[in-house]
Design a protein around this motif. Structure first.
Motif, PDB file in Angstrom:
ATOM      1  N   ILE A 136      17.499 101.353  57.649  1.00  0.00           N
ATOM      2  CA  ILE A 136      16.073 101.547  57.393  1.00  0.00           C
ATOM      3  C   ILE A 136      15.646 102.902  57.942  1.00  0.00           C
ATOM      4  CG2 ILE A 136      13.746 100.747  57.992  1.00  0.00           C
ATOM      5  CD1 ILE A 136      14.815  97.904  57.998  1.00  0.00           C
ATOM      6  N   ARG A 137      14.920 103.639  57.130  1.00  0.00           N
ATOM      7  CA  ARG A 137      14.422 104.954  57.559  1.00  0.00           C
ATOM      8  C   ARG A 137      12.926 105.047  57.306  1.00  0.00           C
ATOM      9  NH1 ARG A 137      18.567 107.979  59.107  1.00  0.00           N
ATOM     10  NH2 ARG A 137      20.620 107.496  58.262  1.00  0.00           N
ATOM     11  N   ARG A 138      12.319 105.993  57.998  1.00  0.00           N
ATOM     12  CA  ARG A 138      10.890 106.218  57.845  1.00  0.00           C
ATOM     13  C   ARG A 138      10.656 107.697  57.566  1.00  0.00           C
ATOM     14  NH1 ARG A 138      11.934 102.213  61.449  1.00  0.00           N
ATOM     15  NH2 ARG A 138      10.739 100.301  61.177  1.00  0.00           N
ATOM     16  N   ILE A 139       9.962 107.968  56.481  1.00  0.00           N
ATOM     17  CA  ILE A 139       9.697 109.333  56.048  1.00  0.00           C
ATOM     18  C   ILE A 139       8.231 109.646  56.285  1.00  0.00           C
ATOM     19  CG2 ILE A 139       9.782 110.963  54.117  1.00  0.00           C
ATOM     20  CD1 ILE A 139      12.530 109.922  54.968  1.00  0.00           C
ATOM     21  N   GLY A 140       7.957 110.630  57.149  1.00  0.00           N
ATOM     22  CA  GLY A 140       6.585 110.989  57.457  1.00  0.00           C
ATOM     23  C   GLY A 140       5.902 111.695  56.299  1.00  0.00           C
ATOM     24  N   VAL A 141       4.587 111.575  56.242  1.00  0.00           N
ATOM     25  CA  VAL A 141       3.798 112.164  55.152  1.00  0.00           C
ATOM     26  C   VAL A 141       2.921 113.292  55.702  1.00  0.00           C
ATOM     27  CG1 VAL A 141       2.084 111.755  53.359  1.00  0.00           C
ATOM     28  CG2 VAL A 141       3.788 109.986  53.897  1.00  0.00           C
ATOM     29  N   PHE A 142       3.175 114.508  55.234  1.00  0.00           N
ATOM     30  CA  PHE A 142       2.337 115.658  55.583  1.00  0.00           C
ATOM     31  C   PHE A 142       1.293 115.845  54.498  1.00  0.00           C
ATOM     32  CE2 PHE A 142       1.496 120.271  55.236  1.00  0.00           C
ATOM     33  CZ  PHE A 142       0.879 120.451  56.464  1.00  0.00           C
ATOM     34  N   ALA A 143       0.031 115.898  54.889  1.00  0.00           N
ATOM     35  CA  ALA A 143      -1.067 115.994  53.919  1.00  0.00           C
ATOM     36  C   ALA A 143      -2.028 117.101  54.289  1.00  0.00           C
ATOM     37  CB  ALA A 143      -1.783 114.654  53.808  1.00  0.00           C
ATOM     38  N   ILE A 154       6.410 106.364  55.439  1.00  0.00           N
ATOM     39  CA  ILE A 154       6.850 105.388  54.439  1.00  0.00           C
ATOM     40  C   ILE A 154       8.197 104.833  54.874  1.00  0.00           C
ATOM     41  CG2 ILE A 154       7.505 105.036  52.033  1.00  0.00           C
ATOM     42  CD1 ILE A 154       5.663 107.369  51.302  1.00  0.00           C
ATOM     43  N   GLU A 155       8.291 103.513  54.944  1.00  0.00           N
ATOM     44  CA  GLU A 155       9.559 102.876  55.309  1.00  0.00           C
ATOM     45  C   GLU A 155      10.437 102.713  54.067  1.00  0.00           C
ATOM     46  OE1 GLU A 155      10.128  99.519  58.297  1.00  0.00           O
ATOM     47  OE2 GLU A 155      10.377  98.462  56.383  1.00  0.00           O
ATOM     48  N   ILE A 156      11.692 103.130  54.190  1.00  0.00           N
ATOM     49  CA  ILE A 156      12.651 103.049  53.087  1.00  0.00           C
ATOM     50  C   ILE A 156      13.812 102.154  53.517  1.00  0.00           C
ATOM     51  CG2 ILE A 156      14.173 104.334  51.545  1.00  0.00           C
ATOM     52  CD1 ILE A 156      11.202 104.993  51.209  1.00  0.00           C
ATOM     53  N   ARG A 157      14.063 101.108  52.756  1.00  0.00           N
ATOM     54  CA  ARG A 157      15.169 100.192  53.042  1.00  0.00           C
ATOM     55  C   ARG A 157      16.406 100.584  52.242  1.00  0.00           C
ATOM     56  NH1 ARG A 157      11.204  96.775  51.474  1.00  0.00           N
ATOM     57  NH2 ARG A 157      12.525  96.113  49.717  1.00  0.00           N
TER      58      ARG A 157
END
Length: 253
Positions: A136-143, A154-157
């Motif tokens: 499981i990974r988590r991708i941060g969101v830059f806005a 966003i969590e990615i399985r």
């Protein structure tokens, strides 16, 4: 070989992977692979893979110059190479020109090649990501300047990958956008499609009143798994997008 340290890349880099950058002409990639798979030989091979990916596209652009500037779905020559056809199909589904999918298409070709040598791989190309993962990974969101920037991940399985995670913004980066969204993030197994749809949805967002419109547009495109839209202090989500506070993601990234 020169490269620019794109600051937003910290939002997807993973502590258990080795990340390196490669620049080939306009293509500027940040690549993460398993530590036991990393070597100077792998880096050299990936650089050659990028060149091999770019060559048929560059050759085609010489034969069909109208392809580059098309802002709407485009008809290509019958003998167009696969990467061009992939971009055209993504643009057709999203209702935009094929170059809206170029970064995603390159990420996917390079990412799938690396995935044959590393079980975990992340390829980021100007905010457009190919990911395959065994954890499981988590991708941060830059806005950009939104108060929600760097606040959610966003969590990615593993069972969701290979996956494309592509971002468009009307305020950040050099990609063409006719909208004013701080960030539009689209998830799809096709990275090229995620790229094109992110652009199309970004074009729709002028104010916070347009968030639902962008979600509806993306939800009706076959192959799109989820979308996140950020505009000012508003956030809207549709589909398979699991959000977590960025703070809780840091220990797992």
């Amino acid at each position: 070989m020169e490269f620019t340290d794109r600051f937003y890349r910290r939002d997807h880099r993973q502590a258990d992977l080795v990340h390196f950058q490669l620049v080939v002409k306009e293509t500027d990639l940040d690549i993460g692979v398993r530590k036991d798979r990393f070597s100077p030989q792998l880096v050299a091979w990936v650089e050659e893979t990028i060149r091999t990916c770019r060559t048929p596209l560059e050759d085609y652009l010489q034969r069909d110059p109208g392809f580059v500037n098309a802002l709407t779905p485009y008809t290509v020559l019958p003998n167009a190479p696969l990467i061009v056809k992939t971009m055209v199909e993504a643009g057709r589904l999203a209702g935009v020109g094929p170059m809206a999918a170029v970064a995603g298409a390159v990420s996917e070709v390079v990412g799938k090649a690396i995935a044959k040598r590393s079980r975990d791989v992340i390829v980021e190309n100007g905010g457009d990501i190919f990911i395959r993962t065994s954890r499981i990974r988590r991708i941060g969101v830059f806005a950009g300047e939104s108060p929600l920037s760097n606040r959610v991940a966003i969590e990615i399985r593993p069972d969701e990958t290979p996956l494309g995670i592509c971002t468009s913004s009307g305020k950040v980066g050099h990609s063409l956008s006719f909208g004013k969204a701080d960030a539009v993030v689209v998830l799809s197994p096709s990275v090229a499609l995620a790229d094109a749809v992110a652009t199309a949805c970004g074009n729709l967002v002028q104010t916070t009143d347009d968030l639902e419109r962008a979600l509806k547009f993306a939800s009706e495109i076959t192959g799109v798994k989820g979308i996140l839209v950020i505009k000012d202090d508003r956030l809207a989500v549709w589909g398979s997008v699991k959000l977590l506070p960025m703070e809780s993601s840091r220990g797992s990234s």
